[in-house]
Design an enzyme around this catalytic site. Sequence first.
Site, mmCIF file in Angstrom:
data_model
loop_
_atom_site.group_PDB
_atom_site.id
_atom_site.type_symbol
_atom_site.label_atom_id
_atom_site.label_comp_id
_atom_site.label_asym_id
_atom_site.label_seq_id
_atom_site.Cartn_x
_atom_site.Cartn_y
_atom_site.Cartn_z
ATOM 1 N N PRO A 77 -3.808 -23.791 14.557
ATOM 2 C CA PRO A 77 -3.141 -24.988 14.720
ATOM 3 C C PRO A 77 -4.124 -26.379 15.103
ATOM 4 O O PRO A 77 -3.740 -27.470 14.873
ATOM 5 C CB PRO A 77 -2.136 -25.043 15.685
ATOM 6 C CG PRO A 77 -2.007 -23.384 15.901
ATOM 7 C CD PRO A 77 -3.128 -22.645 15.493
ATOM 8 N N ARG B 4 -3.507 -22.522 -8.015
ATOM 9 C CA ARG B 4 -2.920 -22.975 -9.077
ATOM 10 C C ARG B 4 -3.497 -24.399 -9.788
ATOM 11 O O ARG B 4 -3.218 -24.949 -10.945
ATOM 12 C CB ARG B 4 -1.383 -23.533 -8.659
ATOM 13 C CG ARG B 4 -1.398 -24.680 -7.557
ATOM 14 C CD ARG B 4 -0.100 -24.456 -7.001
ATOM 15 N NE ARG B 4 1.278 -24.978 -8.204
ATOM 16 C CZ ARG B 4 1.070 -26.362 -8.628
ATOM 17 N NH1 ARG B 4 0.403 -27.250 -8.115
ATOM 18 N NH2 ARG B 4 1.966 -26.744 -9.523
HETATM 19 CL CL1 6GU Z 1 -3.240 -22.109 10.170
HETATM 20 N N1 6GU Z 1 -2.089 -21.105 12.311
HETATM 21 C C1 6GU Z 1 -1.167 -20.908 13.447
HETATM 22 N N2 6GU Z 1 -1.138 -19.697 14.096
HETATM 23 N N3 6GU Z 1 -0.337 -21.906 13.447
HETATM 24 C C2 6GU Z 1 -0.277 -22.875 12.743
HETATM 25 C C3 6GU Z 1 -0.984 -22.944 11.370
HETATM 26 C C4 6GU Z 1 -2.140 -21.953 11.502
HETATM 27 N N4 6GU Z 1 -0.881 -24.211 10.890
HETATM 28 C C5 6GU Z 1 0.214 -24.841 11.469
HETATM 29 N N5 6GU Z 1 0.617 -24.060 12.590
#
Ligand code: 6GU
Length: 240
Positions: A88, A153
């Site tokens: 995140p 895609r």
């Molecule tokens: Cl890439 N990983 C996690 N754990 N949470 C997320 C994310 C990724 N992208 C948005 N939320």
Amino acid sequence: MRFDVLTLFPDMFTSYLKESILGRAIERGLVEVGLLNIRDFAKGPHRTVDDRPYGGGEGMVMKAGPIFRALQSVERLEGRGPVVLFSPQGKPFTQNMAWEMADYQQMILVCGRYEGVDERVRSTCIDMEISIGDYVLNGGELAAMVVIEAVSRLIPDVLGGERSNREDTFENGLLEYPHYTRPQVFRELEVPPVLLSGDHEKIRVWRKLQSLKRTRERRADLLQNAQLSAEDKAILKNLL
Ligand code: 6GU
């Protein structure tokens, strides 16, 4: 294009990758996906992949060693792209990034779990960190699947003849116009008459209008960056 995915949960990918357009792309050899279980690179009788954070605090941290060794085991193809970590904290994934990635021969995707991965892996082995939106998932697996699908895609021949990605939402910076198919009346709701008119120019203008209207109503932020023609601007002006 080859994707090598490092994950603690390779089974999460297998059924998804078998289905539909992606499944066919893999069958036809247009896309390859290698799944590596990070636990296979862990040491000790318990094959530990995570541990408590130095300095204390909540949750567990993925150990550097297993990820590092898993990365070393991946064959690096010529023309390979970046080693990507999903978290995140990453850069928000966009359609433009997907287009850039579609030119690579290989991408190595690392799926984080728990509170995150040891910073020393991140700082030495990772070329780019990606997030798929401002919400929290339990791990990077779904994000990796999102990237695999969005990039695949765009690879030539992955979409069949009648499909196209040129008119997709985001490709011209706008949301798509509404679609209709048979029956002509569904629960007393009629298909807009212009679509039955056979007048291709009228239909084109109607769709453009709908597209602009939707974008303005739902995603005004996109209009700032959209490449608008003189016609688009005129239609938008009329909408105000
Ligand atoms: Cl890439 N990983 C996690 N754990 N949470 C997320 C994310 C990724 N992208 C948005 N939320």
